[in-house]
Motif scaffolding. Structure first.
Motif, PDB file in Angstrom:
ATOM      1  N   HIS A  37       5.358  -9.936   6.683  1.00  0.00           N
ATOM      2  CA  HIS A  37       6.268  -8.965   7.313  1.00  0.00           C
ATOM      3  C   HIS A  37       5.682  -7.563   7.467  1.00  0.00           C
ATOM      4  O   HIS A  37       6.186  -6.776   8.250  1.00  0.00           O
ATOM      5  N   TYR A  38       4.659  -7.223   6.696  1.00  0.00           N
ATOM      6  CA  TYR A  38       4.103  -5.875   6.794  1.00  0.00           C
ATOM      7  C   TYR A  38       3.099  -5.726   7.927  1.00  0.00           C
ATOM      8  O   TYR A  38       2.546  -4.639   8.122  1.00  0.00           O
ATOM      9  N   GLN A  39       2.824  -6.799   8.639  1.00  0.00           N
ATOM     10  CA  GLN A  39       1.820  -6.701   9.699  1.00  0.00           C
ATOM     11  C   GLN A  39       2.315  -5.833  10.858  1.00  0.00           C
ATOM     12  O   GLN A  39       3.513  -5.696  11.093  1.00  0.00           O
ATOM     13  N   GLY A  94      -2.445 -11.191   6.768  1.00  0.00           N
ATOM     14  CA  GLY A  94      -1.862 -10.666   5.532  1.00  0.00           C
ATOM     15  C   GLY A  94      -3.021 -10.096   4.749  1.00  0.00           C
ATOM     16  O   GLY A  94      -3.972  -9.581   5.336  1.00  0.00           O
ATOM     17  N   VAL A  95      -2.976 -10.237   3.430  1.00  0.00           N
ATOM     18  CA  VAL A  95      -4.085  -9.683   2.625  1.00  0.00           C
ATOM     19  C   VAL A  95      -4.798 -10.796   1.849  1.00  0.00           C
ATOM     20  O   VAL A  95      -4.339 -11.934   1.801  1.00  0.00           O
ATOM     21  N   HIS A  96      -5.925 -10.399   1.241  1.00  0.00           N
ATOM     22  CA  HIS A  96      -6.866 -11.370   0.695  1.00  0.00           C
ATOM     23  C   HIS A  96      -6.232 -12.362  -0.280  1.00  0.00           C
ATOM     24  O   HIS A  96      -6.480 -13.570  -0.195  1.00  0.00           O
ATOM     25  N   GLY A 119      -7.582  -6.099   1.476  1.00  0.00           N
ATOM     26  CA  GLY A 119      -7.318  -6.485   0.082  1.00  0.00           C
ATOM     27  C   GLY A 119      -5.951  -5.986  -0.341  1.00  0.00           C
ATOM     28  O   GLY A 119      -5.066  -5.773   0.496  1.00  0.00           O
ATOM     29  N   CYS A 120      -5.769  -5.796  -1.640  1.00  0.00           N
ATOM     30  CA  CYS A 120      -4.512  -5.241  -2.143  1.00  0.00           C
ATOM     31  C   CYS A 120      -4.882  -4.426  -3.373  1.00  0.00           C
ATOM     32  O   CYS A 120      -5.442  -4.965  -4.337  1.00  0.00           O
ATOM     33  N   SER A 121      -4.594  -3.132  -3.338  1.00  0.00           N
ATOM     34  CA  SER A 121      -5.039  -2.269  -4.439  1.00  0.00           C
ATOM     35  C   SER A 121      -4.372  -2.672  -5.756  1.00  0.00           C
ATOM     36  O   SER A 121      -4.965  -2.543  -6.825  1.00  0.00           O
ATOM     37  N   MET A 122      -3.147  -3.184  -5.675  1.00  0.00           N
ATOM     38  CA  MET A 122      -2.510  -3.619  -6.914  1.00  0.00           C
ATOM     39  C   MET A 122      -3.220  -4.855  -7.489  1.00  0.00           C
ATOM     40  O   MET A 122      -3.498  -4.922  -8.700  1.00  0.00           O
ATOM     41  N   ALA A 123      -3.535  -5.813  -6.614  1.00  0.00           N
ATOM     42  CA  ALA A 123      -4.212  -7.033  -7.093  1.00  0.00           C
ATOM     43  C   ALA A 123      -5.529  -6.668  -7.774  1.00  0.00           C
ATOM     44  O   ALA A 123      -5.938  -7.300  -8.753  1.00  0.00           O
ATOM     45  N   MET A 134       1.883 -13.150  -7.604  1.00  0.00           N
ATOM     46  CA  MET A 134       1.092 -13.682  -6.488  1.00  0.00           C
ATOM     47  C   MET A 134       0.000 -12.694  -6.075  1.00  0.00           C
ATOM     48  O   MET A 134      -1.097 -13.091  -5.671  1.00  0.00           O
ATOM     49  N   ASN A 135       0.303 -11.400  -6.204  1.00  0.00           N
ATOM     50  CA  ASN A 135      -0.654 -10.351  -5.818  1.00  0.00           C
ATOM     51  C   ASN A 135      -1.758 -10.248  -6.869  1.00  0.00           C
ATOM     52  O   ASN A 135      -1.817  -9.312  -7.656  1.00  0.00           O
ATOM     53  N   SER A 136      -2.623 -11.252  -6.882  1.00  0.00           N
ATOM     54  CA  SER A 136      -3.715 -11.292  -7.860  1.00  0.00           C
ATOM     55  C   SER A 136      -4.777 -12.225  -7.305  1.00  0.00           C
ATOM     56  O   SER A 136      -4.498 -13.066  -6.433  1.00  0.00           O
ATOM     57  N   TRP A 169       0.357  -1.270 -10.497  1.00  0.00           N
ATOM     58  CA  TRP A 169       1.455  -0.815  -9.630  1.00  0.00           C
ATOM     59  C   TRP A 169       1.011  -0.868  -8.176  1.00  0.00           C
ATOM     60  O   TRP A 169      -0.180  -0.923  -7.879  1.00  0.00           O
ATOM     61  N   CYS A 170       1.992  -0.826  -7.307  1.00  0.00           N
ATOM     62  CA  CYS A 170       1.722  -0.739  -5.869  1.00  0.00           C
ATOM     63  C   CYS A 170       1.895   0.716  -5.461  1.00  0.00           C
ATOM     64  O   CYS A 170       2.972   1.300  -5.648  1.00  0.00           O
ATOM     65  N   SER A 171       0.839   1.279  -4.887  1.00  0.00           N
ATOM     66  CA  SER A 171       0.909   2.696  -4.530  1.00  0.00           C
ATOM     67  C   SER A 171       1.900   2.937  -3.386  1.00  0.00           C
ATOM     68  O   SER A 171       2.438   4.035  -3.254  1.00  0.00           O
ATOM     69  N   VAL A 172       2.159   1.922  -2.593  1.00  0.00           N
ATOM     70  CA  VAL A 172       3.145   2.068  -1.507  1.00  0.00           C
ATOM     71  C   VAL A 172       4.558   2.162  -2.114  1.00  0.00           C
ATOM     72  O   VAL A 172       5.318   3.089  -1.820  1.00  0.00           O
ATOM     73  N   HIS A 173       4.884   1.220  -2.968  1.00  0.00           N
ATOM     74  CA  HIS A 173       6.260   1.163  -3.490  1.00  0.00           C
ATOM     75  C   HIS A 173       6.527   2.205  -4.577  1.00  0.00           C
ATOM     76  O   HIS A 173       7.672   2.612  -4.775  1.00  0.00           O
ATOM     77  N   GLN A 174       5.465   2.611  -5.272  1.00  0.00           N
ATOM     78  CA  GLN A 174       5.678   3.593  -6.331  1.00  0.00           C
ATOM     79  C   GLN A 174       6.043   4.968  -5.769  1.00  0.00           C
ATOM     80  O   GLN A 174       6.505   5.853  -6.478  1.00  0.00           O
ATOM     81  N   PRO A 177      11.378  -5.074  -5.338  1.00  0.00           N
ATOM     82  CA  PRO A 177      11.224  -4.968  -6.797  1.00  0.00           C
ATOM     83  C   PRO A 177       9.867  -4.463  -7.278  1.00  0.00           C
ATOM     84  O   PRO A 177       9.648  -4.362  -8.491  1.00  0.00           O
ATOM     85  N   GLU A 178       8.958  -4.116  -6.373  1.00  0.00           N
ATOM     86  CA  GLU A 178       7.728  -3.432  -6.799  1.00  0.00           C
ATOM     87  C   GLU A 178       7.968  -1.941  -7.012  1.00  0.00           C
ATOM     88  O   GLU A 178       7.075  -1.220  -7.450  1.00  0.00           O
ATOM     89  N   CYS A 179       9.176  -1.471  -6.677  1.00  0.00           N
ATOM     90  CA  CYS A 179       9.499  -0.060  -6.913  1.00  0.00           C
ATOM     91  C   CYS A 179       9.759   0.148  -8.405  1.00  0.00           C
ATOM     92  O   CYS A 179      10.112  -0.790  -9.134  1.00  0.00           O
ATOM     93  N   PRO A 222       2.677   3.498   4.797  1.00  0.00           N
ATOM     94  CA  PRO A 222       2.118   2.214   5.248  1.00  0.00           C
ATOM     95  C   PRO A 222       1.283   1.572   4.144  1.00  0.00           C
ATOM     96  O   PRO A 222       0.774   2.253   3.259  1.00  0.00           O
ATOM     97  N   CYS A 223       1.137   0.259   4.209  1.00  0.00           N
ATOM     98  CA  CYS A 223       0.174  -0.409   3.340  1.00  0.00           C
ATOM     99  C   CYS A 223      -1.154  -0.405   4.102  1.00  0.00           C
ATOM    100  O   CYS A 223      -1.296  -1.092   5.115  1.00  0.00           O
ATOM    101  N   SER A 224      -2.089   0.394   3.609  1.00  0.00           N
ATOM    102  CA  SER A 224      -3.316   0.623   4.388  1.00  0.00           C
ATOM    103  C   SER A 224      -4.166  -0.643   4.525  1.00  0.00           C
ATOM    104  O   SER A 224      -4.949  -0.760   5.461  1.00  0.00           O
ATOM    105  N   THR A 225      -4.009  -1.577   3.597  1.00  0.00           N
ATOM    106  CA  THR A 225      -4.835  -2.791   3.705  1.00  0.00           C
ATOM    107  C   THR A 225      -4.197  -3.811   4.660  1.00  0.00           C
ATOM    108  O   THR A 225      -4.897  -4.444   5.449  1.00  0.00           O
ATOM    109  N   MET A 226      -2.881  -3.936   4.610  1.00  0.00           N
ATOM    110  CA  MET A 226      -2.209  -4.797   5.604  1.00  0.00           C
ATOM    111  C   MET A 226      -2.529  -4.284   7.020  1.00  0.00           C
ATOM    112  O   MET A 226      -2.688  -5.054   7.958  1.00  0.00           O
ATOM    113  N   PHE A 227      -2.625  -2.961   7.127  1.00  0.00           N
ATOM    114  CA  PHE A 227      -2.824  -2.294   8.413  1.00  0.00           C
ATOM    115  C   PHE A 227      -4.193  -2.608   9.018  1.00  0.00           C
ATOM    116  O   PHE A 227      -4.422  -2.427  10.212  1.00  0.00           O
TER     117      PHE A 227
HETATM  118 FE1  SF4 Z   1      -0.590  -4.708  -2.202  1.00  0.00          FE
HETATM  119 FE2  SF4 Z   1       1.289  -2.798  -2.210  1.00  0.00          FE
HETATM  120 FE3  SF4 Z   1       0.064  -3.489   0.070  1.00  0.00          FE
HETATM  121 FE4  SF4 Z   1       1.821  -5.151  -1.103  1.00  0.00          FE
HETATM  122  S1  SF4 Z   1       2.242  -3.145  -0.214  1.00  0.00           S
HETATM  123  S2  SF4 Z   1      -0.172  -5.718  -0.243  1.00  0.00           S
HETATM  124  S3  SF4 Z   1       1.369  -4.761  -3.290  1.00  0.00           S
HETATM  125  S4  SF4 Z   1      -0.905  -2.546  -1.747  1.00  0.00           S
END
Ligand code: SF4
Ligand code: 13P
Length: 364
Positions: A41-43, A77-79, A103-107, A137-139, A225-230, A253-255, A315-320
């Motif tokens: 959904h973030y694409q 999506g991401v890696h 990728g995903c900075s949280m993973a 899953m984000n791992s 943590w997720c830098s987007v949701h935090q 729920p990542e907030c 935005p999620c810079s990696t999804m982007f």
């Molecule tokens: Fe990772 Fe956060 Fe992007 Fe989701 S929104 S893919 S947890 S960085």
């Protein structure tokens, strides 16, 4: 961790959007049923419009597991999502990530060496046979394999409660990584208090705690943590409510818990989408999740007010990173008989990661 995406040829980076659309359309038509495009959904809009299936990370994992027809699965999506798809699909199927840098900075906040060290340290102070490791899953696939091999499971934001309940039926303590917020929010939702939780700092001895504290905690929450949701704060909720007194606050729920605690509805991206779709015309909805998804829901529901709770946009810079040029490029390569950016999990890792993912699919 180092993933390098080679620059694309100029004919992709300088192409105008309509030319790229034509390229993608033609490639999709020609590849037919051998191709399956999955989109989170973030694409971006320019990518999601081509997805055969859209979803949250749980739904996309299920699609990957259930689809045996397509031989080429392009994962927008991401890696970690593409890795999970590779683990869950058959040997005749290949999973492609259009940009390897997605990728995903949280993973990346938990790696296998750190988790193995943590496990060894835990074994010095508590009975690890009674500790159930759960990974979000984000791992990486390596962490999924770790939990598979140590009697644990994977969870996503849509099934974390069911998986944590399952874990506490099997043991007395849970080591949860890498997202402390999902772990905390879920445990509180299950009726546990913050006194039963510890935040495990992977850079400190014994996570930064005393032996007796670790022994007593029910939940050991990795400090990720997720830098987007935090970014979302209670002040955003208050500002939205001041403007829309009858509005509804919908939170991923990542907030952090102080935001989740005052939200009206808490759920995965798929649940968020359902709630927005089901809201009556005229509803005002303040949403705490990634901005591309929020903006798309706003556009698709012009009869409702759908806004991001964060006015500064997140935005999620990696999804982007996944964009039309990368999608067009990897499809063109497939047409020319070349598989680029294939995500392959090695067999030993895949075996145990699959155990952990299948446990999750069975639980939910
Ligand atoms: Fe990772 Fe956060 Fe992007 Fe989701 S929104 S893919 S947890 S960085
Ligand atoms: P969902 O499983 O809710 O789609 O979440 C994935 C994610 O990365 C959210 O940041």
């Amino acid at each position: 961790m180092l993933r390098l995406q080679a620059p694309l040829p100029d004919r992709y980076t300088t192409a105008d959007p309509e030319a790229l659309r034509g390229r993608i359309r033609d490639a999709k038509t020609e590849l037919g049923s051998r191709l399956l495009i999955l989109g989170h959904h973030y694409q971006r809009d320019e990518v999601i419009e081509w997805a055969d299936m859209r979803g949250d990370s749980f739904k996309l994992a299920r699609f990957a597991a259930d689809n045996t027809e397509a031989t080429d699965i392009v994962f927008c999506g991401v890696h970690f999502m593409a890795e999970s798809a590779d683990v869950l699909t058959g040997d005749h199927q290949r999973v492609i990530l259009p940009d390897l840098n997605a990728g995903c900075s949280m993973a990346d906040m938990a790696n296998i060496d750190q988790v193995e060290d943590a496990w060894e340290e835990l074994a010095q102070v508590t009975d690890v046979d009674r500790v159930v490791p759960i990974t979000y899953m984000n791992s990486s696939a390596a962490l999924k394999a770790f939990v598979g091999e140590h009697g644990g499971a994977v969870c996503t934001s849509s099934n974390a409660r069911a998986v944590l309940e399952w874990a506490l039926d099997r043991g007395d303590q849970v080591l949860f990584f890498p997202d402390q917020h999902l772990g905390r929010n879920t445990a509180i939702d299950m009726g546990h208090s913050e006194d039963e939780m510890l935040v495990w700092n992977p850079h400190a001895d014994l996570g930064g705690h005393e032996d007796h504290e670790v022994k007593q905690a029910t939940f050991l929450l990795w400090r990720g943590w997720c830098s987007v949701h935090q970014r979302f704060r209670p002040e955003h909720v208050e500002a939205f409510r001041a403007e829309h007194p009858d509005g509804e606050v919908i939170v991923h729920p990542e907030c952090a818990h102080d935001v989740v605690a005052i939200g009206d509805k808490i759920g995965s991206t798929e649940r968020i989408l359902e709630w927005v779709e089901q809201a009556p015309a005229g509803a005002a909805l303040g949403v705490a999740t990634e901005i591309h998804m929020v903006q798309r829901m706003a556009r698709e529901h012009p009869d409702k007010t759908v806004v991001s709770l964060d006015p500064l946009v997140c935005p999620c810079s990696t999804m982007f990173r996944i964009d039309a040029p990368h999608l067009a490029w990897c499809l063109d390569q497939l047409l020319e008989g070349r598989v680029v950016n294939q995500i392959v999990v090695d067999p030993a890792t895949s075996r145990w990661a699959r155990v952990a993912l299948e446990r999750m699919l069975e639980i939910t």
